[in-house]
Design a protein around this motif. Structure first.
Motif, PDB file in Angstrom:
ATOM      1  N   UNK A 184       0.894  -1.340   0.057  1.00 18.35           N
ATOM      2  CA  UNK A 184       0.027   0.068   0.015  1.00 18.35           C
ATOM      3  C   UNK A 184       0.892   1.255   0.054  1.00 18.35           C
ATOM      4  N   UNK A 185       1.880   1.363   0.452  1.00 16.55           N
ATOM      5  CA  UNK A 185       2.984   2.383   0.610  1.00 16.55           C
ATOM      6  C   UNK A 185       4.075   2.108   0.122  1.00 16.55           C
ATOM      7  N   UNK A 186       5.182   3.188   0.072  1.00 15.49           N
ATOM      8  CA  UNK A 186       6.578   2.973  -0.340  1.00 15.49           C
ATOM      9  C   UNK A 186       7.286   2.580   0.700  1.00 15.49           C
ATOM     10  N   UNK A 187       8.316   1.907   0.589  1.00 13.54           N
ATOM     11  CA  UNK A 187       9.079   1.459   1.771  1.00 13.54           C
ATOM     12  C   UNK A 187       8.599   0.396   2.698  1.00 13.54           C
ATOM     13  N   UNK A 188       7.824  -0.227   2.081  1.00 13.31           N
ATOM     14  CA  UNK A 188       7.095  -1.387   3.201  1.00 13.31           C
ATOM     15  C   UNK A 188       8.362  -2.209   3.487  1.00 13.31           C
ATOM     16  N   UNK A 189       8.224  -2.431   4.843  1.00 16.59           N
ATOM     17  CA  UNK A 189       9.362  -3.360   5.399  1.00 16.59           C
ATOM     18  C   UNK A 189       8.775  -4.770   5.476  1.00 16.59           C
ATOM     19  N   UNK A 190       9.441  -5.830   4.828  1.00 11.88           N
ATOM     20  CA  UNK A 190       9.123  -7.189   4.938  1.00 11.88           C
ATOM     21  C   UNK A 190      10.253  -7.652   6.209  1.00 11.88           C
ATOM     22  N   UNK A 191       9.750  -8.075   7.180  1.00 16.62           N
ATOM     23  CA  UNK A 191      10.559  -8.575   8.266  1.00 16.62           C
ATOM     24  C   UNK A 191      10.748 -10.031   8.237  1.00 16.62           C
ATOM     25  N   UNK A 192      11.669 -10.293   9.177  1.00 15.01           N
ATOM     26  CA  UNK A 192      11.937 -11.632   9.301  1.00 15.01           C
ATOM     27  C   UNK A 192      11.117 -12.586  10.236  1.00 15.01           C
ATOM     28  N   UNK A 193      10.482 -11.810  10.898  1.00 13.74           N
ATOM     29  CA  UNK A 193       9.461 -12.542  11.726  1.00 13.74           C
ATOM     30  C   UNK A 193       8.137 -11.584  11.990  1.00 13.74           C
ATOM     31  N   UNK A 194       7.282 -12.337  12.395  1.00 12.51           N
ATOM     32  CA  UNK A 194       5.882 -11.200  12.638  1.00 12.51           C
ATOM     33  C   UNK A 194       5.865 -10.597  13.777  1.00 12.51           C
ATOM     34  N   UNK A 195       6.893  -9.171  13.910  1.00  9.58           N
ATOM     35  CA  UNK A 195       7.082  -8.593  15.123  1.00  9.58           C
ATOM     36  C   UNK A 195       7.522  -7.319  14.565  1.00  9.58           C
ATOM     37  N   UNK A 196       7.054  -6.168  15.253  1.00  8.84           N
ATOM     38  CA  UNK A 196       7.415  -4.722  14.842  1.00  8.84           C
ATOM     39  C   UNK A 196       8.958  -4.676  15.069  1.00  8.84           C
ATOM     40  N   UNK A 222       2.697  -6.448   7.962  1.00  8.29           N
ATOM     41  CA  UNK A 222       1.480  -6.250   8.594  1.00  8.29           C
ATOM     42  C   UNK A 222       0.353  -6.329   7.528  1.00  8.29           C
ATOM     43  N   UNK A 223      -0.679  -6.867   7.940  1.00  9.06           N
ATOM     44  CA  UNK A 223      -1.857  -7.041   7.093  1.00  9.06           C
ATOM     45  C   UNK A 223      -2.332  -5.603   6.517  1.00  9.06           C
ATOM     46  N   UNK A 224      -2.421  -4.719   7.456  1.00  6.30           N
ATOM     47  CA  UNK A 224      -2.802  -3.326   7.174  1.00  6.30           C
ATOM     48  C   UNK A 224      -1.904  -2.397   6.064  1.00  6.30           C
ATOM     49  N   UNK A 225      -0.704  -3.061   5.801  1.00  7.66           N
ATOM     50  CA  UNK A 225       0.061  -2.486   5.019  1.00  7.66           C
ATOM     51  C   UNK A 225       0.015  -2.999   3.539  1.00  7.66           C
ATOM     52  N   UNK A 226      -0.791  -3.966   3.326  1.00  2.53           N
ATOM     53  CA  UNK A 226      -0.967  -4.379   2.044  1.00  2.53           C
ATOM     54  C   UNK A 226      -2.525  -4.683   1.818  1.00  2.53           C
ATOM     55  N   UNK A 227      -2.874  -4.577   0.274  1.00  7.36           N
ATOM     56  CA  UNK A 227      -4.139  -4.662  -0.309  1.00  7.36           C
ATOM     57  C   UNK A 227      -4.208  -6.375  -0.981  1.00  7.36           C
ATOM     58  N   UNK A 228      -5.335  -6.867  -0.597  1.00  6.64           N
ATOM     59  CA  UNK A 228      -5.874  -8.058  -1.363  1.00  6.64           C
ATOM     60  C   UNK A 228      -5.832  -9.148  -0.110  1.00  6.64           C
ATOM     61  N   UNK A 229      -6.227  -8.804   0.923  1.00  7.41           N
ATOM     62  CA  UNK A 229      -6.580  -9.652   1.775  1.00  7.41           C
ATOM     63  C   UNK A 229      -8.113  -9.611   2.275  1.00  7.41           C
TER      64      UNK A 229
END
Length: 153
Positions: free
Chosen positions: A96-108, A146-153
């Motif tokens: 949904x936005x630029x610079x979306x961080x894909x993280x190693x684990x589901x944690x901020x 984060x699910x809020x950072x992508x579209x299609x769910x």
């Protein structure tokens, strides 16, 4: 008396049908454009006006099914029609936005393994859980967003 009872029963059935239709309309169904791009039309017919071509892998929200056709919504909110046979059950999402961080684990606090720009397509690897979804980039890297950072769910 009989007429009144029938009218009352009809109203109850109509109300129940409306309630069921409303509940069903809230279920979200996403599909992905299959192996080949699909044409999106302004009507459920190949004779309709061609709006644009949706590329392979593009996620689309199915809003309505009408025979062999489906009315879909894209990430920008635009609605169109396409043939159902051109869609796949495979799930992809879009950043949904630029610079979306894909993280190693589901944690901020998890370290980012990849940064992606707005509109980048990511394959969904696992079902969303606790506000996160595991995704895979086309280069093979996998991680969580984060699910809020992508579209299609």
């Amino acid at each position: 008396m009989l007429k009144s009872a029938l009218l009352s029963k009809f109203r109850w059935m109509a109300g129940a049908a409306l309630l069921l239709a409303t509940a069903a309309s809230h279920a979200v169904d996403f599909k992905t454009v299959g192996a080949a791009p699909v044409i999106l039309y302004d009507a459920p017919s190949a004779k309709g006006g061609k709006l644009y071509v949706a590329p392979r892998g593009m996620p689309l929200e199915v809003v309505l099914s009408y025979g062999e056709w489906v009315k879909v919504r894209d990430a920008s909110g635009e609605m169109a029609w396409t043939e159902a046979k051109g869609l796949s059950a495979k799930r992809n999402v879009v950043a949904r936005a630029a610079n979306l961080k894909v993280r190693a684990s589901p944690d901020d606090n998890a370290s980012p393994i990849l940064l992606v720009d707005k509109g980048v397509l990511l394959e969904m690897s696992e079902q969303p859980s606790s506000g996160w979804v595991k995704v895979r980039h086309k280069d093979g890297q996998s991680g969580y967003v984060k699910t809020s950072e992508v579209w299609g769910l």
